[in-house]
Design a protein around this motif. Structure first.
Motif, PDB file in Angstrom:
ATOM      1  N   ASP A 136       0.825  -1.204   0.000  1.00  0.00           N
ATOM      2  CA  ASP A 136       0.000   0.000   0.000  1.00  0.00           C
ATOM      3  C   ASP A 136       0.862   1.258   0.000  1.00  0.00           C
ATOM      4  O   ASP A 136       0.576   2.229  -0.712  1.00  0.00           O
ATOM      5  CB  ASP A 136      -0.921   0.007   1.225  1.00  0.00           C
ATOM      6  CG  ASP A 136      -2.008  -1.050   1.132  1.00  0.00           C
ATOM      7  OD1 ASP A 136      -2.332  -1.461   0.002  1.00  0.00           O
ATOM      8  OD2 ASP A 136      -2.519  -1.468   2.188  1.00  0.00           O
ATOM      9  N   GLY A 139       2.632   1.758  -3.414  1.00  0.00           N
ATOM     10  CA  GLY A 139       1.719   2.159  -4.479  1.00  0.00           C
ATOM     11  C   GLY A 139       1.129   3.542  -4.280  1.00  0.00           C
ATOM     12  O   GLY A 139       0.981   4.308  -5.249  1.00  0.00           O
ATOM     13  N   GLN A 140       0.815   3.897  -3.031  1.00  0.00           N
ATOM     14  CA  GLN A 140       0.123   5.159  -2.772  1.00  0.00           C
ATOM     15  C   GLN A 140       1.057   6.309  -2.395  1.00  0.00           C
ATOM     16  O   GLN A 140       0.794   7.458  -2.750  1.00  0.00           O
ATOM     17  CB  GLN A 140      -0.905   4.961  -1.657  1.00  0.00           C
ATOM     18  CG  GLN A 140      -1.970   3.939  -1.972  1.00  0.00           C
ATOM     19  CD  GLN A 140      -2.944   3.741  -0.828  1.00  0.00           C
ATOM     20  OE1 GLN A 140      -3.504   4.689  -0.281  1.00  0.00           O
ATOM     21  NE2 GLN A 140      -3.146   2.487  -0.443  1.00  0.00           N
ATOM     22  N   HIS A 143       4.066   5.897  -5.330  1.00  0.00           N
ATOM     23  CA  HIS A 143       3.421   5.832  -6.642  1.00  0.00           C
ATOM     24  C   HIS A 143       4.195   4.936  -7.623  1.00  0.00           C
ATOM     25  O   HIS A 143       4.364   5.276  -8.795  1.00  0.00           O
ATOM     26  CB  HIS A 143       3.273   7.240  -7.242  1.00  0.00           C
ATOM     27  CG  HIS A 143       2.476   8.168  -6.376  1.00  0.00           C
ATOM     28  ND1 HIS A 143       1.107   8.043  -6.205  1.00  0.00           N
ATOM     29  CD2 HIS A 143       2.868   9.224  -5.611  1.00  0.00           C
ATOM     30  CE1 HIS A 143       0.676   9.003  -5.384  1.00  0.00           C
ATOM     31  NE2 HIS A 143       1.721   9.720  -5.005  1.00  0.00           N
ATOM     32  N   ALA A 146       1.482  -0.205 -10.186  1.00  0.00           N
ATOM     33  CA  ALA A 146       0.653  -1.154  -9.440  1.00  0.00           C
ATOM     34  C   ALA A 146       0.961  -2.595  -9.826  1.00  0.00           C
ATOM     35  O   ALA A 146       0.928  -3.488  -8.974  1.00  0.00           O
ATOM     36  CB  ALA A 146      -0.830  -0.847  -9.669  1.00  0.00           C
ATOM     37  N   GLU A 219      -5.832   3.617 -13.672  1.00  0.00           N
ATOM     38  CA  GLU A 219      -5.423   3.830 -12.295  1.00  0.00           C
ATOM     39  C   GLU A 219      -6.095   2.828 -11.373  1.00  0.00           C
ATOM     40  O   GLU A 219      -7.290   2.598 -11.462  1.00  0.00           O
ATOM     41  CB  GLU A 219      -5.777   5.254 -11.853  1.00  0.00           C
ATOM     42  CG  GLU A 219      -5.289   5.600 -10.466  1.00  0.00           C
ATOM     43  CD  GLU A 219      -5.584   7.035 -10.089  1.00  0.00           C
ATOM     44  OE1 GLU A 219      -5.275   7.427  -8.949  1.00  0.00           O
ATOM     45  OE2 GLU A 219      -6.136   7.763 -10.948  1.00  0.00           O
ATOM     46  N   THR A 221      -7.415   1.306  -7.783  1.00  0.00           N
ATOM     47  CA  THR A 221      -7.936   1.725  -6.483  1.00  0.00           C
ATOM     48  C   THR A 221      -7.360   0.819  -5.397  1.00  0.00           C
ATOM     49  O   THR A 221      -6.968  -0.320  -5.659  1.00  0.00           O
ATOM     50  CB  THR A 221      -9.464   1.655  -6.456  1.00  0.00           C
ATOM     51  OG1 THR A 221      -9.884   0.313  -6.744  1.00  0.00           O
ATOM     52  CG2 THR A 221     -10.066   2.598  -7.500  1.00  0.00           C
ATOM     53  N   TRP A 222      -7.317   1.331  -4.175  1.00  0.00           N
ATOM     54  CA  TRP A 222      -6.721   0.600  -3.060  1.00  0.00           C
ATOM     55  C   TRP A 222      -7.754   0.444  -1.951  1.00  0.00           C
ATOM     56  O   TRP A 222      -8.494   1.379  -1.648  1.00  0.00           O
ATOM     57  CB  TRP A 222      -5.497   1.340  -2.518  1.00  0.00           C
ATOM     58  CG  TRP A 222      -4.443   1.539  -3.558  1.00  0.00           C
ATOM     59  CD1 TRP A 222      -4.334   2.582  -4.432  1.00  0.00           C
ATOM     60  CD2 TRP A 222      -3.364   0.650  -3.868  1.00  0.00           C
ATOM     61  NE1 TRP A 222      -3.257   2.417  -5.253  1.00  0.00           N
ATOM     62  CE2 TRP A 222      -2.632   1.228  -4.928  1.00  0.00           C
ATOM     63  CE3 TRP A 222      -2.932  -0.569  -3.347  1.00  0.00           C
ATOM     64  CZ2 TRP A 222      -1.515   0.635  -5.470  1.00  0.00           C
ATOM     65  CZ3 TRP A 222      -1.813  -1.165  -3.889  1.00  0.00           C
ATOM     66  CH2 TRP A 222      -1.113  -0.561  -4.940  1.00  0.00           C
ATOM     67  N   GLU A 225      -6.210   2.949   2.825  1.00  0.00           N
ATOM     68  CA  GLU A 225      -5.420   4.159   2.592  1.00  0.00           C
ATOM     69  C   GLU A 225      -4.097   4.070   3.346  1.00  0.00           C
ATOM     70  O   GLU A 225      -4.064   3.708   4.523  1.00  0.00           O
ATOM     71  CB  GLU A 225      -6.192   5.394   3.056  1.00  0.00           C
ATOM     72  CG  GLU A 225      -5.439   6.694   2.836  1.00  0.00           C
ATOM     73  CD  GLU A 225      -6.207   7.896   3.331  1.00  0.00           C
ATOM     74  OE1 GLU A 225      -5.690   9.014   3.199  1.00  0.00           O
ATOM     75  OE2 GLU A 225      -7.321   7.701   3.870  1.00  0.00           O
ATOM     76  N   SER A 226      -3.026   4.408   2.671  1.00  0.00           N
ATOM     77  CA  SER A 226      -1.703   4.425   3.282  1.00  0.00           C
ATOM     78  C   SER A 226      -1.388   5.867   3.682  1.00  0.00           C
ATOM     79  O   SER A 226      -1.218   6.742   2.829  1.00  0.00           O
ATOM     80  CB  SER A 226      -0.640   3.903   2.307  1.00  0.00           C
ATOM     81  OG  SER A 226       0.634   3.876   2.907  1.00  0.00           O
ATOM     82  N   ARG A 227      -1.316   6.118   4.978  1.00  0.00           N
ATOM     83  CA  ARG A 227      -1.123   7.474   5.481  1.00  0.00           C
ATOM     84  C   ARG A 227       0.365   7.759   5.715  1.00  0.00           C
ATOM     85  O   ARG A 227       1.107   6.903   6.181  1.00  0.00           O
ATOM     86  CB  ARG A 227      -1.897   7.671   6.786  1.00  0.00           C
ATOM     87  CG  ARG A 227      -3.394   7.425   6.644  1.00  0.00           C
ATOM     88  CD  ARG A 227      -4.109   7.621   7.985  1.00  0.00           C
ATOM     89  NE  ARG A 227      -5.530   7.338   7.878  1.00  0.00           N
ATOM     90  CZ  ARG A 227      -6.444   8.221   7.481  1.00  0.00           C
ATOM     91  NH1 ARG A 227      -6.054   9.464   7.150  1.00  0.00           N
ATOM     92  NH2 ARG A 227      -7.713   7.898   7.403  1.00  0.00           N
TER      93      ARG A 227
END
Length: 263
Positions: A136, A139-140, A143, A146, A219, A221-222, A225-227
């Motif tokens: 996560d 990827g998030q 970036h 994926a 794109e 979706t995940w 969420e990776s904070r």
């Protein structure tokens, strides 16, 4: 192998930080130590890292179980350099290919500390990383593509099956009476069988992932969420601080040895 993927819930402060920040901190600590071989910088980094280890969320038993290869490899590396390193200063032993001098001993001690200072935080931080959280984050936050991230996650999840496959192959060969003699031949045969099994499983996994749309364009979706917030930046700051203090200590002590500099 199962220890690598033991991702039960951690309670340490560092354990709850985004894996990207952990990898970044380990990288920041390792970079200056890679470009120098001196006792002061490596020892300083090792002491500062030891102060943070209690916050990693690992028990002492688990810490020693996971890091014993590092504690074994570091002295062996030092012994090799002490015996066969370039001699300088006072020569103690000079015979055939063994050359022990004050310079080689200093270099051996510095190398041992450097191996510990680079490897220990990497092993400890990786032990507190959940593969899904890492994917996560890659990827998030970073970036990364994926397809690459999900493929790496799937492969990492399959690592834990290798040990089970090896045990199953060993029991099957024993049941057939072909595992009683020739340890080397048995090992090679089982390794080849495991390779074939892994290739087949990888092919099936790739097909299944394609069928579920993991390789679709567009794109992705995940699910989670990776904070990346204040704790993560603080972790990177700690890594940079350890690196800066280590370099400053070596420069102040006059031991800084930039290995890429002119001979």
């Amino acid at each position: 192998m199962t220890l690598l993927l033991d991702t039960h819930a951690r309670t340490g402060t560092i354990a709850r930080i985004n894996p990207v920040a952990k990898l970044g901190a380990a990288f920041l600590v390792a970079v200056p130590l890679v470009f120098t071989i001196d006792i002061v910088s490596a020892a300083t980094a090792l002491v500062l890292e030891a102060l943070l280890l209690p916050f990693a969320g690992l028990g002492w038993r688990e810490f020693w179980v996971r890091t014993w290869p590092v504690w074994l490899a570091a002295p062996l590396t030092a012994v090799t350099i002490a015996l066969y390193g370039q001699q300088s200063g006072t020569v103690y032993v000079d015979g055939w290919i063994v050359h022990i001098s004050s310079g080689s001993l200093q270099l051996a001690i510095a190398t041992m500390f450097r191996v510990l200072a680079v490897a220990l935080p990497s092993v400890v931080l990786f032990a507190t990383v959940d593969p899904t959280d890492l994917a996560d984050g890659l990827g998030q936050v970073l970036h990364l593509p994926a397809r690459f991230v999900m493929g790496g996650l799937a492969g990492l999840r399959m690592v834990g099956l290798f040990l089970d496959d090896w045990r199953a192959l060993e029991l099957a060969r024993r049941a057939r009476g072909v595992a009683d003699r020739g340890r080397l031949r048995r090992f090679l045969g089982m390794a080849f069988a495991l390779l074939v099994l892994s290739l087949r499983r990888g092919s099936k996994l790739a097909t299944a992932m394609e069928a579920r749309g993991f390789g679709a364009p567009g794109e992705r979706t995940w699910a989670r969420e990776s904070r990346f917030g204040g704790r993560e930046w603080a972790m990177l700051g700690l890594g940079a601080a350890i690196a800066a203090i280590s370099v400053a200590a070596a420069v102040a002590a006059g031991t800084w040895n930039f290995i890429l500099g002119p001979a």
